[in-house]
Scaffold this active site. Structure first.
Site, PDB file in Angstrom:
ATOM      1  N   ARG A   5       0.846  -1.199   0.000  1.00 30.58           N
ATOM      2  CA  ARG A   5       0.000   0.000   0.000  1.00 30.58           C
ATOM      3  C   ARG A   5       0.884   1.252   0.000  1.00 30.58           C
ATOM      4  O   ARG A   5       0.595   2.235  -0.680  1.00 30.58           O
ATOM      5  CB  ARG A   5      -0.932  -0.005   1.217  1.00 30.58           C
ATOM      6  N   PHE A  13     -11.323  -5.693  -5.581  1.00 35.55           N
ATOM      7  CA  PHE A  13     -11.192  -6.526  -4.375  1.00 35.55           C
ATOM      8  C   PHE A  13     -10.698  -5.618  -3.233  1.00 35.55           C
ATOM      9  O   PHE A  13      -9.661  -5.817  -2.638  1.00 35.55           O
ATOM     10  CB  PHE A  13     -10.233  -7.701  -4.606  1.00 35.55           C
ATOM     11  N   ASP A  38     -16.043  -4.530  -4.520  1.00 40.77           N
ATOM     12  CA  ASP A  38     -15.970  -5.672  -3.607  1.00 40.77           C
ATOM     13  C   ASP A  38     -17.367  -6.282  -3.475  1.00 40.77           C
ATOM     14  O   ASP A  38     -18.364  -5.570  -3.572  1.00 40.77           O
ATOM     15  CB  ASP A  38     -15.451  -5.258  -2.220  1.00 40.77           C
ATOM     16  N   ALA A  72     -16.192  -8.616  -9.099  1.00 42.34           N
ATOM     17  CA  ALA A  72     -15.213  -7.818  -9.852  1.00 42.34           C
ATOM     18  C   ALA A  72     -15.111  -8.261 -11.313  1.00 42.34           C
ATOM     19  O   ALA A  72     -14.910  -7.423 -12.194  1.00 42.34           O
ATOM     20  CB  ALA A  72     -13.843  -7.911  -9.180  1.00 42.34           C
ATOM     21  N   CYS A  82      -2.389 -14.145  -3.826  1.00 44.31           N
ATOM     22  CA  CYS A  82      -2.025 -14.639  -2.483  1.00 44.31           C
ATOM     23  C   CYS A  82      -2.138 -16.155  -2.414  1.00 44.31           C
ATOM     24  O   CYS A  82      -2.184 -16.719  -1.326  1.00 44.31           O
ATOM     25  CB  CYS A  82      -2.878 -13.960  -1.413  1.00 44.31           C
TER      26      CYS A  82
HETATM   27  N1  SAH Z   1      -6.836  -5.093  -0.894  1.00 42.72           N
HETATM   28  C1  SAH Z   1      -7.487  -5.363   0.379  1.00 42.72           C
HETATM   29  C2  SAH Z   1      -7.624  -6.847   0.668  1.00 42.72           C
HETATM   30  C3  SAH Z   1      -8.432  -7.620  -0.364  1.00 42.72           C
HETATM   31  S1  SAH Z   1      -8.937  -9.194   0.185  1.00 42.72           S
HETATM   32  C4  SAH Z   1      -6.704  -4.644   1.473  1.00 42.72           C
HETATM   33  O1  SAH Z   1      -5.596  -4.133   1.229  1.00 42.72           O
HETATM   34  O2  SAH Z   1      -7.208  -4.583   2.591  1.00 42.72           O
HETATM   35  C5  SAH Z   1      -9.978  -9.747  -1.071  1.00 42.72           C
HETATM   36  C6  SAH Z   1     -11.345  -9.090  -1.133  1.00 42.72           C
HETATM   37  O3  SAH Z   1     -12.007  -9.583  -2.291  1.00 42.72           O
HETATM   38  C7  SAH Z   1     -12.283  -9.356   0.033  1.00 42.72           C
HETATM   39  O4  SAH Z   1     -12.700  -8.138   0.580  1.00 42.72           O
HETATM   40  C8  SAH Z   1     -13.495 -10.076  -0.592  1.00 42.72           C
HETATM   41  O5  SAH Z   1     -14.726  -9.626  -0.033  1.00 42.72           O
HETATM   42  C9  SAH Z   1     -13.400  -9.648  -2.026  1.00 42.72           C
HETATM   43  N2  SAH Z   1     -13.950 -10.556  -3.033  1.00 42.72           N
HETATM   44  C10 SAH Z   1     -13.927 -11.903  -3.080  1.00 42.72           C
HETATM   45  N3  SAH Z   1     -14.446 -12.355  -4.247  1.00 42.72           N
HETATM   46  C11 SAH Z   1     -14.783 -11.258  -4.958  1.00 42.72           C
HETATM   47  C12 SAH Z   1     -15.334 -11.059  -6.256  1.00 42.72           C
HETATM   48  N4  SAH Z   1     -15.626 -12.093  -7.050  1.00 42.72           N
HETATM   49  N5  SAH Z   1     -15.540  -9.807  -6.682  1.00 42.72           N
HETATM   50  C13 SAH Z   1     -15.243  -8.740  -5.883  1.00 42.72           C
HETATM   51  N6  SAH Z   1     -14.713  -8.875  -4.654  1.00 42.72           N
HETATM   52  C14 SAH Z   1     -14.488 -10.110  -4.205  1.00 42.72           C
END
Ligand code: SAH
Length: 403
Positions: free
Chosen positions: A215, A234, A256, A286, A346
């Site tokens: 970040r 996401f 999200d 997404a 991840c």
């Molecule tokens: N970038 C964030 C962490 C992301 S974790 C940070 O820095 O805090 C992944 C995220 O993807 C989660 O919030 C989950 O709710 C979301 N997610 C999972 N599947 C998804 C999809 N198909 N479309 C959109 N969001 C999704």
């Protein structure tokens, strides 16, 4: 000679133990002397009976023992041994917390900190733990006491609601371990920015601490752009969004599926003093949302892709690779020439090399020229022991779409 149960290995199956890999798989075990309970301290011995390592036994998992010491006379059954391990891990994080601009981090990163199965995250004076293996589960009272004595937190809270516990036949467990109930939203700071964390219901232990360094890299990149527009796919609670605005982004679009995460993301904007109007939230999938943005002829200067884990095992890799390729294609299509892509995986089962190939395939299919300008991994408080490359799960590429 010690009197603990012994795991005797097959001949020629001791190489990984000698290389100090912390996982001993069941296939390497010739026989077990004694009758260890799950979680018991066991001595790992070569086929000819020589001591090799200390581990915690697991009756249920394919990882039959998790190894943590290679000196026979290190008193691994004592509280002092584990206190020293905890102190060592906590001391390593001191510099990160020293100037007070960051108040949350991972204090103990399991195998890579020499305490297999134990995660300890620090959120100001709220400490959240995960007991992920039979060995630490059997010693939970001891670890709770040691952590309270070492850290003096207001709250010690457990979030052992993680799938990997099933492999050890341990049921999920969540709740207060010591001190006071945590507030509904715990306030933390990261690089001077403020965030609210829901340690009871949030993902992992509440926050993606592993992305802190990345970040910060995003913010540094945004500072060099001219008030860019940013797509944060996401988004979770908008961690990257807040950093982008701090770097001077003109507008951020968060995507999200979790309404609750986006709601907390709104609060995170407000507590950093950013205008609500600078951010648009799209609650939804997404994959669909990015296609729709492209159809509507939207374009962005910066796109962040930080999807959840797509591959859980080796057998998921092909399916996961298709998912990563698709979402990266959608992202690259949305970038203006000169735009930046911060793309992550991840999934431990997807190597950095494979991930790069996937992003390459995506760029090729959408006919854009893309350069790598940086590589990323999990933050420094999530170290990877050289003996345990499996600990490196997060990988990211910072790319520029040239044309
Ligand atoms: N970038 C964030 C962490 C992301 S974790 C940070 O820095 O805090 C992944 C995220 O993807 C989660 O919030 C989950 O709710 C979301 N997610 C999972 N599947 C998804 C999809 N198909 N479309 C959109 N969001 C999704």
């Amino acid at each position: 000679m010690n009197t603990h149960p012994r795991i005797i290995l097959h001949t020629r199956r001791e190489a990984s133990v000698r290389r100090r890999h912390p996982w001993l798989f069941s296939g390497a075990v010739a026989r077990i002397e004694g009758q260890p309970q799950s979680g018991a301290l066991v001595a790992i011995c070569s086929a000819d009976g020589a001591f090799l390592a200390w581990g915690h036994y697991s009756a249920a998992s394919q990882i039959r023992a998790r190894l943590f010491a290679w000196e026979e006379n290190c008193a691994p059954e004592t509280a002092d041994f584990w206190r020293a391990r905890l102190e060592r891990a906590v001391a390593a994080r001191k510099p990160l917390l020293a100037d007070g601009t960051t108040t949350a981090c991972r204090l103990v990163n399991a195998e890579s900190d020499g305490i297999p199965g134990l995660i300890v995250d620090w959120y100001g004076d709220v400490v959240v733990v995960q007991y992920l293996s039979a060995g630490v589960e059997a010693r939970r009272e001891l670890f709770n006491e040691l952590l309270m004595a070492l850290l003096h937190p207001a709250t010690l809270y457990e979030r052992s609601d993680v799938d990997v516990r099933e492999k050890e036949r341990l049921a999920p467990r969540v709740g207060l371990l010591a001190g006071a109930e945590p507030p509904e939203v715990v306030e933390i700071r990261e690089h001077g920015l403020r965030f609210g964390v829901d340690v009871r219901h949030g993902h992992k232990t509440g926050f993606y601490l592993d992305q802190r360094d990345n970040r910060a890299r995003l913010r540094a990149a945004v500072v060099q752009c001219h008030a860019p527009t940013v797509l944060n796919a996401f988004a979770y609670t908008g961690g990257f969004a807040v950093y982008a605005l701090a770097g001077g982004a003109a507008a951020v679009t968060n995507v999200d599926t979790s309404a609750e995460a986006l709601r907390l993301g709104r609060e995170n904007l407000a507590c950093n003093g950013f205008a609500e109007a600078a951010v648009e939230d799209i609650e939804g999938d997404a994959f669909t949302a990015l296609r729709e943005l492209h159809r509507q002829k939207h374009a962005f200067d910066v796109v962040i892709l930080d999807p959840p884990k797509f591959a859980f095992t080796q057998s998921d890799v092909q399916r996961a690779a298709r998912g990563y390729k698709d979402i990266n294609m959608q992202a690259i299509r949305l970038l203006r020439p000169g735009g930046l892509l911060f793309t992550f995986s991840c999934s431990g089962a997807i190597s950095a090399d494979l991930f790069q190939k996937i992003v390459f395939g995506a760029a090729l299919d959408v006919k854009r020229d893309v350069q790598i300008i940086g590589r990323m991994m999990q933050s420094s408080d999530h170290p990877v022991a050289l003996t345990f490359p499996e600990g490196e799960y997060l990988k990211g590429l910072m790319c520029r779409v040239v044309g």
